[in-house]
Design a protein around this motif. Structure first.
Motif, PDB file in Angstrom:
ATOM      1  N   VAL A  43       0.995  -1.203   0.049  1.00  0.00           N
ATOM      2  CA  VAL A  43       0.060   0.041  -0.041  1.00  0.00           C
ATOM      3  C   VAL A  43       0.935   1.365  -0.084  1.00  0.00           C
ATOM      4  O   VAL A  43       1.952   1.396   1.019  1.00  0.00           O
ATOM      5  N   ILE A  44       0.738   2.107  -0.972  1.00  0.00           N
ATOM      6  CA  ILE A  44       1.338   3.498  -1.056  1.00  0.00           C
ATOM      7  C   ILE A  44       0.740   4.109   0.146  1.00  0.00           C
ATOM      8  O   ILE A  44      -0.321   4.552   0.051  1.00  0.00           O
ATOM      9  N   GLU A  45       1.480   4.568   1.171  1.00  0.00           N
ATOM     10  CA  GLU A  45       1.251   5.463   2.306  1.00  0.00           C
ATOM     11  C   GLU A  45       1.266   7.010   1.880  1.00  0.00           C
ATOM     12  O   GLU A  45       0.390   7.825   2.407  1.00  0.00           O
ATOM     13  N   ALA A  46       2.215   7.232   1.252  1.00  0.00           N
ATOM     14  CA  ALA A  46       2.497   8.582   1.318  1.00  0.00           C
ATOM     15  C   ALA A  46       3.531   8.694  -0.156  1.00  0.00           C
ATOM     16  O   ALA A  46       4.293   7.991  -0.313  1.00  0.00           O
ATOM     17  N   VAL A  47       2.917   9.907  -0.974  1.00  0.00           N
ATOM     18  CA  VAL A  47       3.785  10.052  -2.183  1.00  0.00           C
ATOM     19  C   VAL A  47       3.954  11.499  -2.604  1.00  0.00           C
ATOM     20  O   VAL A  47       3.295  12.204  -2.210  1.00  0.00           O
ATOM     21  N   HIS A  76      -0.321   6.747  -6.490  1.00  0.00           N
ATOM     22  CA  HIS A  76      -1.046   7.880  -5.457  1.00  0.00           C
ATOM     23  C   HIS A  76      -1.152   7.082  -4.009  1.00  0.00           C
ATOM     24  O   HIS A  76      -1.205   5.831  -3.893  1.00  0.00           O
ATOM     25  N   ALA A  77      -1.296   8.000  -3.098  1.00  0.00           N
ATOM     26  CA  ALA A  77      -1.562   7.546  -1.799  1.00  0.00           C
ATOM     27  C   ALA A  77      -2.863   6.637  -1.599  1.00  0.00           C
ATOM     28  O   ALA A  77      -3.753   6.729  -2.355  1.00  0.00           O
ATOM     29  N   GLY A  78      -2.829   5.470  -1.059  1.00  0.00           N
ATOM     30  CA  GLY A  78      -4.005   4.437  -0.905  1.00  0.00           C
ATOM     31  C   GLY A  78      -3.769   3.523  -1.834  1.00  0.00           C
ATOM     32  O   GLY A  78      -4.539   2.520  -1.841  1.00  0.00           O
ATOM     33  N   GLN A  79      -3.200   3.583  -2.840  1.00  0.00           N
ATOM     34  CA  GLN A  79      -3.022   2.606  -4.114  1.00  0.00           C
ATOM     35  C   GLN A  79      -2.522   1.394  -3.367  1.00  0.00           C
ATOM     36  O   GLN A  79      -1.752   1.399  -2.581  1.00  0.00           O
ATOM     37  N   SER A  80      -3.151   0.258  -3.815  1.00  0.00           N
ATOM     38  CA  SER A  80      -3.005  -1.042  -3.192  1.00  0.00           C
ATOM     39  C   SER A  80      -2.586  -2.001  -4.378  1.00  0.00           C
ATOM     40  O   SER A  80      -3.477  -2.115  -5.405  1.00  0.00           O
ATOM     41  N   ASP A  81      -1.539  -2.941  -4.256  1.00  0.00           N
ATOM     42  CA  ASP A  81      -1.508  -4.066  -5.254  1.00  0.00           C
ATOM     43  C   ASP A  81      -0.753  -5.402  -4.525  1.00  0.00           C
ATOM     44  O   ASP A  81      -0.353  -5.073  -3.385  1.00  0.00           O
TER      45      ASP A  81
END
Length: 170
Positions: free
Chosen positions: A61-65, A75-80
Motif C-alpha cells: 500500500v502506498i502510504e505517502a507519495v 497515489h496514496a492509498g493505491q494497493s496491489d
C-alpha cells in the motif's frame, strides 16, 4: 557504507529535524511531515516520484507519495499484490536497492513492468528496530540518473522506521 560512515548534509539535517520534531514517541502511523520529506528527497535526488509503502497481508500500500508536476503514476492509498511490486523484489533481494537503468531489467522480464517508464530506481526497506519490515522508501525517475544517492534514501528510511517503532524516542 554503513550509516555511521555517512556524512549528512543540510538536507539530511532538515529531514532529521522534521521527523524528530513530529512527536516525542513512536507512532504506528506515518508522521504528517512525511510528504514534505518525500518532496525534499525527490527534488534533491533529481527523481520524478518518491513514496513510502507499507507491506502487510500480502499487499503493498502506498502510504505517502510525492510526484513531479505532470507525472503521477502512483497515489496514496493505491494497493496491489505485494508479489507484483518492485518493493517486494527489493526486500527479497531479487532486485538491488539501486538500479541505475531499469529499462533492460524490465525488457528481460527480471522486474515487473509497471506500465510507465522507469529509468533509475532506488528502494530500501523501512526496517523497524526489531528487524520487522514495515515497507519500503522508494523513488524513481523516468530517465537515467546514475548519480542518485541510495545512502540518503537509507538514512531517511532509518529515521522513518524509528518514528514507527514502539518504545523508541524521537
Amino acid at each position: 557504507m554503513h550509516l555511521l560512515d555517512y556524512n549528512p548534509d543540510d538536507l539530511d539535517v532538515t529531514i532529521s529535524e522534521l521527523l524528530v520534531a513530529t512527536s516525542d514517541s513512536a507512532d504506528p502511523d506515518l508522521p504528517d511531515v512525511v510528504p514534505t520529506v518525500l518532496r525534499m528527497l525527490r527534488t534533491r535526488l533529481g527523481m520524478d516520484v518518491a513514496f513510502v509503502s507499507q507491506i502487510a497481508n500480502g499487499r503493498r500500500v502506498i502510504e505517502a507519495v510525492d510526484c513531479a508536476p505532470g507525472f503521477s503514476p502512483v497515489h496514496a492509498g493505491q494497493s496491489d499484490p505485494v508479489e507484483e511490486s518492485w518493493c517486494q523484489y527489493v526486500v527479497d533481494g531479487r532486485l538491488p536497492e539501486k538500479i541505475a537503468d531499469a529499462k533492460p531489467l524490465i525488457a528481460q522480464g527480471l522486474a515487473p513492468d509497471p506500465g510507465f517508464p522507469i529509468g533509475t530506481h532506488l528502494s530500501t526497506p523501512v526496517r523497524l528496530p526489531g528487524g520487522e519490515i514495515y515497507g519500503t522508501l522508494c523513488c524513481f525517475s523516468r530517465t537515467v540518473n546514475a548519480d542518485a544517492d541510495i545512502h540518503r534514501l537509507r538514512y531517511t528510511a532509518n529515521l522513518i522506521a524509528e518514528k514507527l517503532s514502539p518504545g523508541t524516542n524521537g
